[in-house]
Scaffold this motif. Structure first.
Motif, PDB file in Angstrom:
ATOM      1  N   MET A   1     -64.978 -39.271 -12.225  1.00 47.54           N
ATOM      2  CA  MET A   1     -65.700 -40.058 -13.232  1.00 47.54           C
ATOM      3  C   MET A   1     -64.778 -40.464 -14.364  1.00 47.54           C
ATOM      4  SD  MET A   1     -69.518 -39.526 -13.814  1.00 47.54           S
ATOM      5  CE  MET A   1     -70.662 -39.707 -12.469  1.00 47.54           C
ATOM      6  N   ALA A   2     -64.957 -41.704 -14.828  1.00 51.03           N
ATOM      7  CA  ALA A   2     -64.091 -42.231 -15.892  1.00 51.03           C
ATOM      8  C   ALA A   2     -64.315 -41.474 -17.198  1.00 51.03           C
ATOM      9  CB  ALA A   2     -64.390 -43.707 -16.082  1.00 51.03           C
ATOM     10  N   GLU A   3     -63.291 -41.485 -18.036  1.00 52.34           N
ATOM     11  CA  GLU A   3     -63.400 -40.869 -19.358  1.00 52.34           C
ATOM     12  C   GLU A   3     -64.320 -41.715 -20.243  1.00 52.34           C
ATOM     13  OE1 GLU A   3     -61.716 -37.772 -20.258  1.00 52.34           O
ATOM     14  OE2 GLU A   3     -61.830 -37.926 -18.083  1.00 52.34           O
ATOM     15  N   ILE A   4     -64.878 -41.095 -21.283  1.00 49.68           N
ATOM     16  CA  ILE A   4     -65.741 -41.818 -22.232  1.00 49.68           C
ATOM     17  C   ILE A   4     -64.871 -42.683 -23.150  1.00 49.68           C
ATOM     18  CG2 ILE A   4     -67.259 -41.525 -24.247  1.00 49.68           C
ATOM     19  CD1 ILE A   4     -68.396 -39.025 -22.788  1.00 49.68           C
ATOM     20  N   LYS A   5     -65.154 -43.983 -23.134  1.00 53.98           N
ATOM     21  CA  LYS A   5     -64.409 -44.906 -24.014  1.00 53.98           C
ATOM     22  C   LYS A   5     -65.332 -45.652 -24.974  1.00 53.98           C
ATOM     23  CE  LYS A   5     -60.173 -45.700 -21.433  1.00 53.98           C
ATOM     24  NZ  LYS A   5     -60.391 -44.824 -20.275  1.00 53.98           N
ATOM     25  N   THR A   6     -66.575 -45.930 -24.521  1.00 52.50           N
ATOM     26  CA  THR A   6     -67.504 -46.674 -25.382  1.00 52.50           C
ATOM     27  C   THR A   6     -68.703 -45.799 -25.750  1.00 52.50           C
ATOM     28  OG1 THR A   6     -68.597 -47.576 -23.426  1.00 52.50           O
ATOM     29  CG2 THR A   6     -66.906 -48.936 -24.452  1.00 52.50           C
ATOM     30  N   VAL A   7     -69.101 -45.904 -27.001  1.00 51.59           N
ATOM     31  CA  VAL A   7     -70.233 -45.124 -27.507  1.00 51.59           C
ATOM     32  C   VAL A   7     -71.198 -46.072 -28.204  1.00 51.59           C
ATOM     33  CG1 VAL A   7     -70.956 -43.264 -29.073  1.00 51.59           C
ATOM     34  CG2 VAL A   7     -68.763 -43.089 -27.869  1.00 51.59           C
ATOM     35  N   SER A   8     -72.486 -45.919 -27.934  1.00 48.11           N
ATOM     36  CA  SER A   8     -73.517 -46.662 -28.662  1.00 48.11           C
ATOM     37  C   SER A   8     -74.408 -45.660 -29.386  1.00 48.11           C
ATOM     38  CB  SER A   8     -74.361 -47.507 -27.711  1.00 48.11           C
ATOM     39  OG  SER A   8     -73.570 -48.500 -27.094  1.00 48.11           O
ATOM     40  N   ILE A   9     -74.759 -45.993 -30.621  1.00 46.92           N
ATOM     41  CA  ILE A   9     -75.649 -45.139 -31.427  1.00 46.92           C
ATOM     42  C   ILE A   9     -76.841 -45.975 -31.848  1.00 46.92           C
ATOM     43  CG2 ILE A   9     -75.897 -43.888 -33.627  1.00 46.92           C
ATOM     44  CD1 ILE A   9     -72.932 -43.154 -33.468  1.00 46.92           C
ATOM     45  N   ILE A  10     -78.046 -45.426 -31.710  1.00 43.03           N
ATOM     46  CA  ILE A  10     -79.226 -46.113 -32.253  1.00 43.03           C
ATOM     47  C   ILE A  10     -79.880 -45.217 -33.289  1.00 43.03           C
ATOM     48  CG2 ILE A  10     -80.743 -45.372 -30.319  1.00 43.03           C
ATOM     49  CD1 ILE A  10     -82.055 -48.316 -30.868  1.00 43.03           C
ATOM     50  N   GLY A  11     -80.069 -45.778 -34.499  1.00 39.59           N
ATOM     51  CA  GLY A  11     -80.689 -45.028 -35.591  1.00 39.59           C
ATOM     52  C   GLY A  11     -79.683 -44.731 -36.685  1.00 39.59           C
ATOM     53  N   LEU A  12     -79.724 -45.490 -37.792  1.00 37.62           N
ATOM     54  CA  LEU A  12     -78.787 -45.237 -38.896  1.00 37.62           C
ATOM     55  C   LEU A  12     -79.455 -44.441 -40.003  1.00 37.62           C
ATOM     56  CD1 LEU A  12     -76.276 -48.099 -39.812  1.00 37.62           C
ATOM     57  CD2 LEU A  12     -75.857 -45.868 -38.776  1.00 37.62           C
ATOM     58  N   GLY A  13     -80.053 -43.315 -39.606  1.00 35.66           N
ATOM     59  CA  GLY A  13     -80.513 -42.349 -40.603  1.00 35.66           C
ATOM     60  C   GLY A  13     -79.330 -41.459 -40.952  1.00 35.66           C
ATOM     61  N   LYS A  25     -63.703 -44.022 -37.216  1.00 35.00           N
ATOM     62  CA  LYS A  25     -62.304 -43.842 -37.630  1.00 35.00           C
ATOM     63  C   LYS A  25     -61.413 -43.379 -36.485  1.00 35.00           C
ATOM     64  CE  LYS A  25     -63.650 -42.654 -42.302  1.00 35.00           C
ATOM     65  NZ  LYS A  25     -63.821 -41.587 -43.261  1.00 35.00           N
ATOM     66  N   LYS A  26     -62.041 -42.972 -35.396  1.00 33.00           N
ATOM     67  CA  LYS A  26     -61.277 -42.391 -34.278  1.00 33.00           C
ATOM     68  C   LYS A  26     -61.247 -43.292 -33.048  1.00 33.00           C
ATOM     69  CE  LYS A  26     -61.047 -38.361 -36.476  1.00 33.00           C
ATOM     70  NZ  LYS A  26     -59.832 -37.648 -36.818  1.00 33.00           N
ATOM     71  N   MET A  27     -62.028 -44.383 -33.084  1.00 34.27           N
ATOM     72  CA  MET A  27     -62.164 -45.235 -31.898  1.00 34.27           C
ATOM     73  C   MET A  27     -61.725 -46.663 -32.199  1.00 34.27           C
ATOM     74  SD  MET A  27     -65.922 -43.948 -30.631  1.00 34.27           S
ATOM     75  CE  MET A  27     -65.905 -44.948 -29.132  1.00 34.27           C
ATOM     76  N   PRO A  28     -61.230 -47.379 -31.171  1.00 34.16           N
ATOM     77  CA  PRO A  28     -60.898 -48.797 -31.393  1.00 34.16           C
ATOM     78  C   PRO A  28     -62.151 -49.564 -31.811  1.00 34.16           C
ATOM     79  CG  PRO A  28     -60.094 -48.030 -29.234  1.00 34.16           C
ATOM     80  CD  PRO A  28     -60.953 -46.937 -29.792  1.00 34.16           C
ATOM     81  N   GLU A  29     -61.955 -50.530 -32.706  1.00 32.32           N
ATOM     82  CA  GLU A  29     -63.090 -51.321 -33.198  1.00 32.32           C
ATOM     83  C   GLU A  29     -63.789 -52.005 -32.022  1.00 32.32           C
ATOM     84  OE1 GLU A  29     -64.167 -54.638 -36.568  1.00 32.32           O
ATOM     85  OE2 GLU A  29     -62.067 -54.136 -36.251  1.00 32.32           O
ATOM     86  N   GLY A  30     -65.082 -51.992 -32.017  1.00 38.85           N
ATOM     87  CA  GLY A  30     -65.828 -52.614 -30.914  1.00 38.85           C
ATOM     88  C   GLY A  30     -66.202 -51.614 -29.831  1.00 38.85           C
ATOM     89  N   ILE A  66     -76.222 -58.877 -24.674  1.00 39.11           N
ATOM     90  CA  ILE A  66     -75.798 -58.328 -23.385  1.00 39.11           C
ATOM     91  C   ILE A  66     -74.414 -57.707 -23.579  1.00 39.11           C
ATOM     92  CG2 ILE A  66     -75.304 -58.855 -20.958  1.00 39.11           C
ATOM     93  CD1 ILE A  66     -78.229 -59.334 -21.670  1.00 39.11           C
ATOM     94  N   VAL A  67     -74.305 -56.425 -23.263  1.00 37.88           N
ATOM     95  CA  VAL A  67     -73.038 -55.702 -23.459  1.00 37.88           C
ATOM     96  C   VAL A  67     -72.720 -54.886 -22.208  1.00 37.88           C
ATOM     97  CG1 VAL A  67     -73.254 -55.489 -25.970  1.00 37.88           C
ATOM     98  CG2 VAL A  67     -74.286 -53.740 -24.500  1.00 37.88           C
ATOM     99  N   GLU A  68     -71.477 -54.435 -22.115  1.00 34.84           N
ATOM    100  CA  GLU A  68     -71.130 -53.465 -21.077  1.00 34.84           C
ATOM    101  C   GLU A  68     -71.901 -52.179 -21.387  1.00 34.84           C
ATOM    102  OE1 GLU A  68     -68.757 -53.088 -18.351  1.00 34.84           O
ATOM    103  OE2 GLU A  68     -69.144 -55.250 -18.398  1.00 34.84           O
ATOM    104  N   PRO A  69     -72.485 -51.520 -20.379  1.00 37.19           N
ATOM    105  CA  PRO A  69     -73.187 -50.266 -20.669  1.00 37.19           C
ATOM    106  C   PRO A  69     -72.259 -49.254 -21.354  1.00 37.19           C
ATOM    107  CG  PRO A  69     -73.643 -50.984 -18.424  1.00 37.19           C
ATOM    108  CD  PRO A  69     -72.579 -51.886 -18.955  1.00 37.19           C
ATOM    109  N   ALA A  70     -72.833 -48.417 -22.196  1.00 39.78           N
ATOM    110  CA  ALA A  70     -72.048 -47.410 -22.915  1.00 39.78           C
ATOM    111  C   ALA A  70     -71.728 -46.241 -21.988  1.00 39.78           C
ATOM    112  CB  ALA A  70     -72.839 -46.919 -24.120  1.00 39.78           C
ATOM    113  N   ASP A  71     -70.579 -45.613 -22.216  1.00 41.14           N
ATOM    114  CA  ASP A  71     -70.279 -44.364 -21.499  1.00 41.14           C
ATOM    115  C   ASP A  71     -71.110 -43.230 -22.089  1.00 41.14           C
ATOM    116  OD1 ASP A  71     -68.295 -45.650 -19.960  1.00 41.14           O
ATOM    117  OD2 ASP A  71     -66.827 -45.404 -21.575  1.00 41.14           O
ATOM    118  N   LEU A  72     -71.335 -43.309 -23.423  1.00 40.44           N
ATOM    119  CA  LEU A  72     -72.126 -42.294 -24.120  1.00 40.44           C
ATOM    120  C   LEU A  72     -73.095 -43.007 -25.060  1.00 40.44           C
ATOM    121  CD1 LEU A  72     -72.607 -39.267 -24.880  1.00 40.44           C
ATOM    122  CD2 LEU A  72     -70.840 -39.533 -26.626  1.00 40.44           C
ATOM    123  N   LEU A  73     -74.373 -42.644 -24.966  1.00 41.14           N
ATOM    124  CA  LEU A  73     -75.416 -43.237 -25.812  1.00 41.14           C
ATOM    125  C   LEU A  73     -76.064 -42.107 -26.612  1.00 41.14           C
ATOM    126  CD1 LEU A  73     -77.483 -45.459 -26.661  1.00 41.14           C
ATOM    127  CD2 LEU A  73     -78.691 -45.011 -24.514  1.00 41.14           C
TER     128      LEU A  73
END
Length: 310
Positions: A1-13, A25-30, A66-73
């Motif tokens: 399985m591929a490593e986690i590269k993209t993360v999506s977060i829902i909820g800015l509480g 601060k730790k991930m490439p922008e986007g 429409i986006v590429e699915p996240a590795d981590l949501l």
């Protein structure tokens, strides 16, 4: 399985800002995406979102995009926003997406899993943070950590390893727990005791860190959850109670749980998720839960004044 590269977060509480700010601060922008509706995004971009006085640099996407699915949501919404959030993330879920829910309570994983499949879910709790959010500004002393694991005890699955490797790389505090359901029930016990008691006393963590009626009420409410946890097959004992009281003791005395922040802002709280759940389970198993019944009554009483006050 591929490593986690993209993360999506829902909820800015509080949690969404806390986790998002660290990861940005730790991930490439986007590669880190904050999902929000157009109106919210406009407000965030105009007014900014601040974490400990610093403006956060977030990449926002609307649910329709429409986006590429996240590795981590990661779900960091309030419980009453969960159903909408589940619909809003549909473009972010693919066959290999791992889903973490940092929501309070013991039911959000099953609710999300019923839409996207339990195979994508790792059970999760956020603990040890003392973040306080006022408007678009978040302040905290302790970042806390995310604990995650599988429902079955003893497993250290490939999903868990992928998340652990990613968090290691991002310097994100975590614990991979092989007895996760006990942890979930422990955090539930903590929330039931702490959030509700501090809300009823309209105070802060300091109130329950010292001996007195508030602390007694908190511990009594927690003991009712202990009795139910046994019936549910994830028994919590005195050692667990001591562990979670230690967690409480380490929090910043001036900090406040989210339920107090709701009461102060005259927002409806997650009381249904806490004493509401305890009362339901008490009926199911014939276990008396008088302290939680009292907490439920008193919080609903506070909430009943909102319409009048507004």
């Amino acid at each position: 399985m591929a490593e986690i590269k993209t993360v999506s977060i829902i909820g800015l509480g509080a949690l969404g800002i806390l986790f998002g700010n660290h990861l940005s601060k730790k991930m490439p922008e986007g590669n880190l995406r904050i999902i929000a509706d157009r109106k919210r995004i406009e407000r965030y971009e105009k007014n900014g979102v601040y974490c400990n006085g610093e403006r956060c640099s977030f990449h926002y996407v609307t649910p329709e995009e429409i986006v590429e699915p996240a590795d981590l949501l990661i779900f960091t919404v309030k419980f009453n926003g969960l159903e909408d959030a589940i619909q809003a993330v549909k473009h972010h879920v693919g066959p290999n997406t791992i889903i973490l829910s940092a929501l309070n309570g013991i039911s959000s994983e099953e609710i999300i899993g019923s839409t996207y499949g339990m195979d994508k879910i790792l059970f999760c709790v956020a603990q040890g943070m003392d973040a306080v959010k006022a408007g678009n500004r978040l302040t905290y002393d302790h970042m806390g950590m995310l604990c995650f694991g599988e429902k079955e005890p003893g497993l250290f699955s490939e999903k868990m390893k992928r998340v652990a490797r990613f968090f290691d790389k991002a310097g994100f505090p975590y614990e991979a727990d092989t007895n996760m359901m006990k942890r979930l029930w422990g955090k539930f016990m903590l929330n039931v005791g702490v959030n509700q008691t501090v809300a009823v006393y309209k105070s802060n963590y300091g109130e329950i860190q010292k001996e007195g009626p508030a602390r007694e009420m908190m511990i009594a409410a927690m003991r009712e959850v202990m009795a139910l946890s046994e019936k549910e097959g994830f028994p919590l004992g005195e050692e667990d109670l001591r562990y979670w009281l230690k967690v409480v003791g380490a929090l910043s005395p001036g900090g406040k749980p989210s339920m107090v922040q709701d009461v102060e802002a005259k927002r409806y709280s997650e009381v249904g998720l806490f004493s509401g759940t305890v009362i339901e389970l008490g009926k199911k198993y014939g276990v008396p839960v008088p302290v939680n019944e009292e907490l439920y009554r008193r919080i609903r009483e506070i909430e009943s004044t909102y319409a009048v006050a507004d």
